[in-house]
Design a protein around this motif. Structure first.
Motif, PDB file in Angstrom:
ATOM      1  N   UNK A 125       0.889  -1.079  -0.300  1.00  0.00           N
ATOM      2  CA  UNK A 125       0.336   0.174   0.367  1.00  0.00           C
ATOM      3  C   UNK A 125       1.302   1.285  -0.209  1.00  0.00           C
ATOM      4  N   UNK A 126      -0.103   2.226  -1.016  1.00  0.00           N
ATOM      5  CA  UNK A 126       1.081   3.593  -0.396  1.00  0.00           C
ATOM      6  C   UNK A 126       0.403   4.188   0.146  1.00  0.00           C
ATOM      7  N   UNK A 127       1.467   4.704   1.315  1.00  0.00           N
ATOM      8  CA  UNK A 127       0.823   5.972   2.945  1.00  0.00           C
ATOM      9  C   UNK A 127       0.755   6.988   2.634  1.00  0.00           C
ATOM     10  N   UNK A 128      -0.210   7.758   2.356  1.00  0.00           N
ATOM     11  CA  UNK A 128      -0.490   9.162   2.021  1.00  0.00           C
ATOM     12  C   UNK A 128      -1.173   9.820   3.139  1.00  0.00           C
ATOM     13  N   UNK A 129      -0.761  10.819   4.357  1.00  0.00           N
ATOM     14  CA  UNK A 129      -1.497  10.711   5.173  1.00  0.00           C
ATOM     15  C   UNK A 129      -2.074  12.029   4.780  1.00  0.00           C
ATOM     16  N   UNK A 130      -1.477  12.687   3.910  1.00  0.00           N
ATOM     17  CA  UNK A 130      -2.418  13.532   2.843  1.00  0.00           C
ATOM     18  C   UNK A 130      -3.764  13.125   2.055  1.00  0.00           C
ATOM     19  N   UNK A 131      -3.828  11.898   1.731  1.00  0.00           N
ATOM     20  CA  UNK A 131      -5.068  11.183   1.153  1.00  0.00           C
ATOM     21  C   UNK A 131      -5.579  10.346   2.120  1.00  0.00           C
ATOM     22  N   UNK A 132      -5.069  10.912   3.197  1.00  0.00           N
ATOM     23  CA  UNK A 132      -5.636  10.287   4.019  1.00  0.00           C
ATOM     24  C   UNK A 132      -5.368   8.027   3.954  1.00  0.00           C
ATOM     25  N   UNK A 133      -4.374   7.859   3.661  1.00  0.00           N
ATOM     26  CA  UNK A 133      -3.731   6.679   3.462  1.00  0.00           C
ATOM     27  C   UNK A 133      -3.100   6.651   4.744  1.00  0.00           C
ATOM     28  N   UNK A 134      -3.137   6.059   5.738  1.00  0.00           N
ATOM     29  CA  UNK A 134      -2.689   6.325   6.538  1.00  0.00           C
ATOM     30  C   UNK A 134      -1.502   4.849   7.405  1.00  0.00           C
ATOM     31  N   UNK A 135      -0.932   4.788   8.576  1.00  0.00           N
ATOM     32  CA  UNK A 135      -0.392   3.098   9.111  1.00  0.00           C
ATOM     33  C   UNK A 135      -1.608   2.863   9.228  1.00  0.00           C
ATOM     34  N   UNK A 136      -2.163   3.276  10.012  1.00  0.00           N
ATOM     35  CA  UNK A 136      -3.548   2.918  11.005  1.00  0.00           C
ATOM     36  C   UNK A 136      -4.846   2.529  10.013  1.00  0.00           C
ATOM     37  N   UNK A 137      -4.788   3.221   9.277  1.00  0.00           N
ATOM     38  CA  UNK A 137      -5.448   2.357   7.999  1.00  0.00           C
ATOM     39  C   UNK A 137      -5.130   1.009   7.367  1.00  0.00           C
ATOM     40  N   UNK A 138      -3.832   1.192   6.586  1.00  0.00           N
ATOM     41  CA  UNK A 138      -3.153   0.253   6.499  1.00  0.00           C
ATOM     42  C   UNK A 138      -3.261  -1.227   7.475  1.00  0.00           C
ATOM     43  N   UNK A 139      -3.027  -1.325   8.299  1.00  0.00           N
ATOM     44  CA  UNK A 139      -3.068  -2.222   9.375  1.00  0.00           C
ATOM     45  C   UNK A 139      -4.164  -2.827   9.665  1.00  0.00           C
ATOM     46  N   UNK A 140      -5.520  -1.761  10.032  1.00  0.00           N
ATOM     47  CA  UNK A 140      -7.060  -2.096   9.349  1.00  0.00           C
ATOM     48  C   UNK A 140      -7.425  -3.131   8.477  1.00  0.00           C
ATOM     49  N   UNK A 141      -6.911  -2.205   7.344  1.00  0.00           N
ATOM     50  CA  UNK A 141      -7.595  -3.181   6.071  1.00  0.00           C
ATOM     51  C   UNK A 141      -6.441  -4.096   5.343  1.00  0.00           C
ATOM     52  N   UNK A 142      -5.189  -4.085   5.857  1.00  0.00           N
ATOM     53  CA  UNK A 142      -3.819  -4.749   4.534  1.00  0.00           C
ATOM     54  C   UNK A 142      -4.034  -6.212   6.145  1.00  0.00           C
ATOM     55  N   UNK A 143      -4.099  -6.407   6.707  1.00  0.00           N
ATOM     56  CA  UNK A 143      -3.923  -6.963   8.360  1.00  0.00           C
ATOM     57  C   UNK A 143      -4.877  -7.634   8.426  1.00  0.00           C
TER      58      UNK A 143
END
Length: 162
Positions: A125-143
């Motif tokens: 996943x591309x992490x981009x806080x400005x686009x709300x693609x945060x580590x937390x979101x990635x972990x929630x959906x990815x994991x």
């Protein structure tokens, strides 16, 4: 027209796993380190050689570059080449109960000494806080995809790349 609700397909799972004992045997720690180093090396090379595409590209664009670079690494790095047969992008797999027949993890790493029906999966996943693609979101959906058995349910290991 609505598609039917997903339902379990034990025949699909049974055929896929015929002759296997799951979960598959663990990948040796030193092999996992080599694989992780290969992923880091490939992304580092792309950041240097394809910096514009990495900085502005979409997830499919960056993942396609990673697939190409990782497959090239098979020829360039003797250790990676001994472990990896090939890397595929968006290779279809089924969920743990067969309710989803077209799951497409970002990268499927087919190992030379493992069952090819269950490649080592890497979700990127591309992490981009400005686009709300945060580590937390990635972990929630990815994991979640791994925990719920959508991806890599026959394996003990998988990679997440951010």
């Amino acid at each position: 027209m609505r598609s039917p609700a997903p339902h379990s397909r034990p025949d699909q799972v049974s055929e896929l796993t015929r002759g296997l004992r799951l979960p598959l045997a663990a990948i040796a720690g030193d092999h996992l380190e080599i694989l992780a180093d290969g992923l880091r090396q490939a992304f580092g090379d792309l950041r240097t050689r394809r910096s514009d595409a990495i900085a502005t590209g979409t997830e499919p664009e960056v993942t396609a570059l990673m697939e190409a670079r990782l497959n090239r690494l098979i020829l360039e790095d003797p250790l990676w080449g001994q472990l990896v047969l090939y890397v595929g992008r968006g290779v279809e797999s089924i969920s743990f109960d067969g309710s989803h027949l077209e799951k497409r993890p970002d990268l499927s790493i087919v190992l030379s000494a493992a069952d090819q029906r269950f490649p080592l999966v890497a979700e990127a996943k591309i992490l981009d806080a400005a686009a709300s693609k945060t580590v937390a979101l990635y972990c929630k959906n990815g994991i979640r995809r791994f925990v719920e058995g959508e991806y890599a349910w026959g394996n003990r290991e998988a990679f997440m790349i951010g």
